[in-house]
Design a protein around this motif. Structure first.
Motif, mmCIF file in Angstrom:
data_model
loop_
_atom_site.group_PDB
_atom_site.id
_atom_site.type_symbol
_atom_site.label_atom_id
_atom_site.label_comp_id
_atom_site.label_asym_id
_atom_site.label_seq_id
_atom_site.Cartn_x
_atom_site.Cartn_y
_atom_site.Cartn_z
ATOM 1 N N HIS A 94 52.404 85.470 55.356
ATOM 2 C CA HIS A 94 51.512 86.442 54.723
ATOM 3 C C HIS A 94 50.563 87.041 55.769
ATOM 4 O O HIS A 94 49.823 86.322 56.441
ATOM 5 N N GLY A 95 50.598 88.388 55.923
ATOM 6 C CA GLY A 95 49.815 89.054 56.964
ATOM 7 C C GLY A 95 48.326 88.743 56.945
ATOM 8 O O GLY A 95 47.747 88.367 57.970
ATOM 9 N N PRO A 96 47.632 88.891 55.799
ATOM 10 C CA PRO A 96 46.211 88.553 55.761
ATOM 11 C C PRO A 96 45.928 87.095 56.090
ATOM 12 O O PRO A 96 44.891 86.776 56.666
ATOM 13 N N THR A 97 46.853 86.192 55.745
ATOM 14 C CA THR A 97 46.665 84.790 56.111
ATOM 15 C C THR A 97 46.746 84.613 57.624
ATOM 16 O O THR A 97 45.990 83.833 58.214
ATOM 17 N N ARG A 98 47.624 85.359 58.276
ATOM 18 C CA ARG A 98 47.670 85.313 59.742
ATOM 19 C C ARG A 98 46.367 85.848 60.337
ATOM 20 O O ARG A 98 45.897 85.354 61.366
ATOM 21 N N GLU A 99 45.803 86.844 59.697
ATOM 22 C CA GLU A 99 44.532 87.370 60.204
ATOM 23 C C GLU A 99 43.438 86.307 60.135
ATOM 24 O O GLU A 99 42.644 86.125 61.069
ATOM 25 N N ARG A 370 49.422 81.719 47.319
ATOM 26 C CA ARG A 370 50.416 80.960 48.081
ATOM 27 C C ARG A 370 51.636 81.840 48.336
ATOM 28 O O ARG A 370 51.871 82.823 47.620
ATOM 29 N N VAL A 371 52.381 81.484 49.374
ATOM 30 C CA VAL A 371 53.617 82.188 49.699
ATOM 31 C C VAL A 371 54.793 81.382 49.157
ATOM 32 O O VAL A 371 54.952 80.203 49.491
ATOM 33 N N LYS A 372 55.609 82.012 48.334
ATOM 34 C CA LYS A 372 56.781 81.342 47.768
ATOM 35 C C LYS A 372 57.905 81.291 48.806
ATOM 36 O O LYS A 372 57.841 81.934 49.851
ATOM 37 N N ALA A 373 58.916 80.532 48.518
ATOM 38 C CA ALA A 373 60.027 80.356 49.458
ATOM 39 C C ALA A 373 60.703 81.678 49.797
ATOM 40 O O ALA A 373 61.252 81.847 50.892
ATOM 41 N N ASP A 374 60.658 82.643 48.866
ATOM 42 C CA ASP A 374 61.287 83.940 49.128
ATOM 43 C C ASP A 374 60.383 84.878 49.922
ATOM 44 O O ASP A 374 60.743 86.029 50.187
ATOM 45 N N GLY A 375 59.185 84.420 50.283
ATOM 46 C CA GLY A 375 58.274 85.215 51.098
ATOM 47 C C GLY A 375 57.253 86.017 50.324
ATOM 48 O O GLY A 375 56.363 86.628 50.919
ATOM 49 N N ASN A 376 57.336 86.036 49.004
ATOM 50 C CA ASN A 376 56.379 86.790 48.196
ATOM 51 C C ASN A 376 55.071 86.022 48.051
ATOM 52 O O ASN A 376 55.067 84.800 47.901
ATOM 53 N N PHE A 377 53.978 86.765 48.057
ATOM 54 C CA PHE A 377 52.643 86.172 47.943
ATOM 55 C C PHE A 377 52.174 86.239 46.495
ATOM 56 O O PHE A 377 52.206 87.303 45.867
ATOM 57 N N VAL A 378 51.780 85.089 45.955
ATOM 58 C CA VAL A 378 51.261 85.020 44.590
ATOM 59 C C VAL A 378 49.738 85.107 44.680
ATOM 60 O O VAL A 378 49.075 84.188 45.153
ATOM 61 N N GLU A 379 49.179 86.213 44.239
ATOM 62 C CA GLU A 379 47.746 86.467 44.399
ATOM 63 C C GLU A 379 46.967 86.065 43.152
ATOM 64 O O GLU A 379 47.411 86.296 42.020
ATOM 65 N N ALA A 380 45.812 85.474 43.366
ATOM 66 C CA ALA A 380 44.959 85.074 42.244
ATOM 67 C C ALA A 380 44.349 86.301 41.581
ATOM 68 O O ALA A 380 44.138 87.328 42.221
ATOM 69 N N PRO A 381 44.050 86.220 40.286
ATOM 70 C CA PRO A 381 43.358 87.325 39.619
ATOM 71 C C PRO A 381 41.933 87.437 40.151
ATOM 72 O O PRO A 381 41.435 86.524 40.819
ATOM 73 N N PRO A 382 41.240 88.547 39.870
ATOM 74 C CA PRO A 382 39.857 88.708 40.341
ATOM 75 C C PRO A 382 38.968 87.549 39.891
ATOM 76 O O PRO A 382 39.129 86.998 38.800
#
Length: 502
Positions: A94-99, A370-382
């Motif tokens: 996940h790009g922002p996580t790398r940041e 979190r990042v799922k095994a397929d690479g998609n990021f599951v984002e929390a609601p506001p």
């Protein structure tokens, strides 16, 4: 200066929601194997971490990863895609996580330490390099609570809601630590501030990049190096050279030769603390040779802001010439200028702990961020209010609209998805103004390790005192916010203040 090693975007938001009581310090099982650095974490660094990344990443704001990462080494194998720690592998896809990892490593580890990541989903590779060295032992073992707090403060203060890279002075100390000890002694107040080689929205000013082809002369906009920042009285005449007299003083043998050079060199002077190109508005003057020599010298009128920055280089790009610039001795100008004379405005202090039980807002689902095994990021609601429940900021005394200033500084508007809580002014006591509410948040306004640097300590948050805040000082009140009204100040850093209500 910090040089960003990866691309990305992020922002921090300080909310005003009250924090839950009953603070628990540090991650469960964290052991004091890595004692806090026994020095002042103080130096000039860039801040451009966006709160979107800090409050929406797959590590610190992931419930499972948050509680685990402080008990594991901050190392390549811990975060690799083949790591046996399920909560940590694949998260750096996940790009922002790398940041966030970029800044985390920068704050915690020293310049000899790195963390690498090979993304098995994209084939891309990344390297994160240490800088400040606040917690170098984290590279091989758990992070102590003290180190967690120092790194938390470092991450919080380096957030920039405007997504601009701004040079800031960071100041703080470990209570009771003797001066000059520990692995980060290089972070003491610097006697000379280097010319900043980037702009707010430019990673590197063009003149500091290598020349694509051999280029000669002072007018070129490549192949320069950053020297130092100077301070002067606006309107006064300043003379600087690197082995010659300025052109107006060629025939005056009583006027000294200024500075020196090994080989043929060039000089450039810019307004403010940043370098410049020869075509930019902050350009003041440049010199390739003076008074019949192959050494540069020039003179200029001190700009209104009272600061100038110096650049130098060989006469021909890639050449061997090295300049050692110096100014004419004069009581009202100094070059190079020390950090404490360049960054005068106390913006405030940042402190708390981003890790451990209870660190995250309870409304963040365990399955989110979190990042799922397929690479998609599951984002929390506001999240209403603060994402981090034990993260705080207080403001320096000079801002007249402190709450609005801090909101604009790190919240980017609104009161949701915030990364910390603004708690008021760091050091303004309203004891002489009974009608005002108390806003004095830090009982220490100048730590004992370095006298006169104005670092705050022993600061309030969640019904306890925090011992490891890091204070931020600015070169200009407008550096962090973009609304001139929010940057309005009362008095100047060297003038006493009357009590104010906020």
């Amino acid at each position: 200066m910090m040089t960003s090693r990866i691309s990305g975007s992020v922002v921090l938001c300080l909310g005003l929601a009250p924090l839950a009581s009953g603070c628990v310090d540090g991650g469960e099982g964290a052991s004091p194997l890595d004692p806090p650095a026994a020095v002042e974490p103080q130096a000039v660094y860039g801040n451009s971490l966006s709160s979107q990344a800090l409050t929406r990443n797959a590590l610190i704001t992931n419930r499972a990863a948050n509680s685990i990462m402080v008990n594991e080494p901050l190392a390549t194998e811990t975060y690799s895609d083949t790591s046996t720690i399920e909560a940590l592998h694949h998260q750096l896809h996940h790009g922002p996580t790398r940041e966030v990892m970029d800044y985390l490593v920068s704050c915690a580890l020293d310049p000899t330490q790195t963390v690498s990541y090979d993304d098995t989903l994209t084939g891309e590779s990344y390297t994160f390099t240490g800088e400040l060295g606040l917690c170098p032992g984290w590279a091989s073992g758990p992070a102590s609570v003290e180190c967690q707090e120092q790194v938390s403060a470092c991450l919080l203060l380096r957030v920039n809601a405007l997504k601009k890279k701004v040079a800031i002075s960071m100041r703080g100390e470990v209570p009771g630590a003797p001066p000059g000890t520990g692995p980060t002694a290089l972070l003491y107040p610097e006697p000379a501030v280097s010319t900043v080689d980037y702009e707010e929205d430019v990673e590197q000013i063009a003149s500091f990049a290598p020349c694509a082809t051999a280029t000669s002369g002072a007018a070129r906009n490549c192949g320069w190096k950053a020297d130092h920042v100077g301070r002067c009285r606006p309107g006064e005449r300043v003379y600087i050279g690197a082995g010659a007299r300025p052109p107006s003083k060629c025939g005056n043998l009583l006027f000294p030769v200024l500075g020196s050079s090994t080989g043929n060199t060039v000089l450039r002077v810019c307004e403010g603390i940043h370098g410049c190109n020869s075509t930019t508005p902050t350009f003041i003057a440049q010199s390739g040779a003076s008074c019949g020599s192959n050494r540069p010298a020039l003179e200029f009128t001190c700009p209104e802001g009272g600061y100038f920055s110096v650049m130098s280089g060989p006469q021909s790009s890639g050449g061997a010439g090295v300049a050692s610039p110096a100014i004419r001795d004069q009581a009202t100008a100094v070059y190079p200028a020390p950090e404490l004379a360049v960054f005068l405005w106390p913006e405030g202090a940042f402190y708390g702990n981003l890790w451990g039980p209870g660190a995250l807002n309870p409304s963040i689902p365990a399955s989110a961020n979190r990042v799922k095994a397929d690479g998609n990021f599951v984002e929390a609601p506001p999240v209403a209010g603060s994402v981090f429940r034990r993260a705080f900021a207080c403001t320096g005394r000079f801002w007249t609209r402190q709450e609005a200033y801090m909101t604009d500084r790190i919240c980017a508007g609104g009161g949701a998805d915030c990364a910390a809580t603004w708690v008021g002014a760091c050091d303004v006591s309203n004891s002489n103004a009974p009608s005002c509410p108390p806003v004095h948040r830090c009982t220490v306004t100048d730590g004992t390790v370095v006298s006169g640097d104005g670092d705050f300590g022993n600061c309030d948050g969640d019904a306890r005192k925090w011992q490891y805040p890091i204070s931020v000082y600015l070169n200009n009140p407008m550096d962090i916010v973009d609304d001139p009204a929010l940057a309005e100040t009362t008095g100047a850093p060297w003038a006493p203040l009357a009590p104010l209500c906020f």
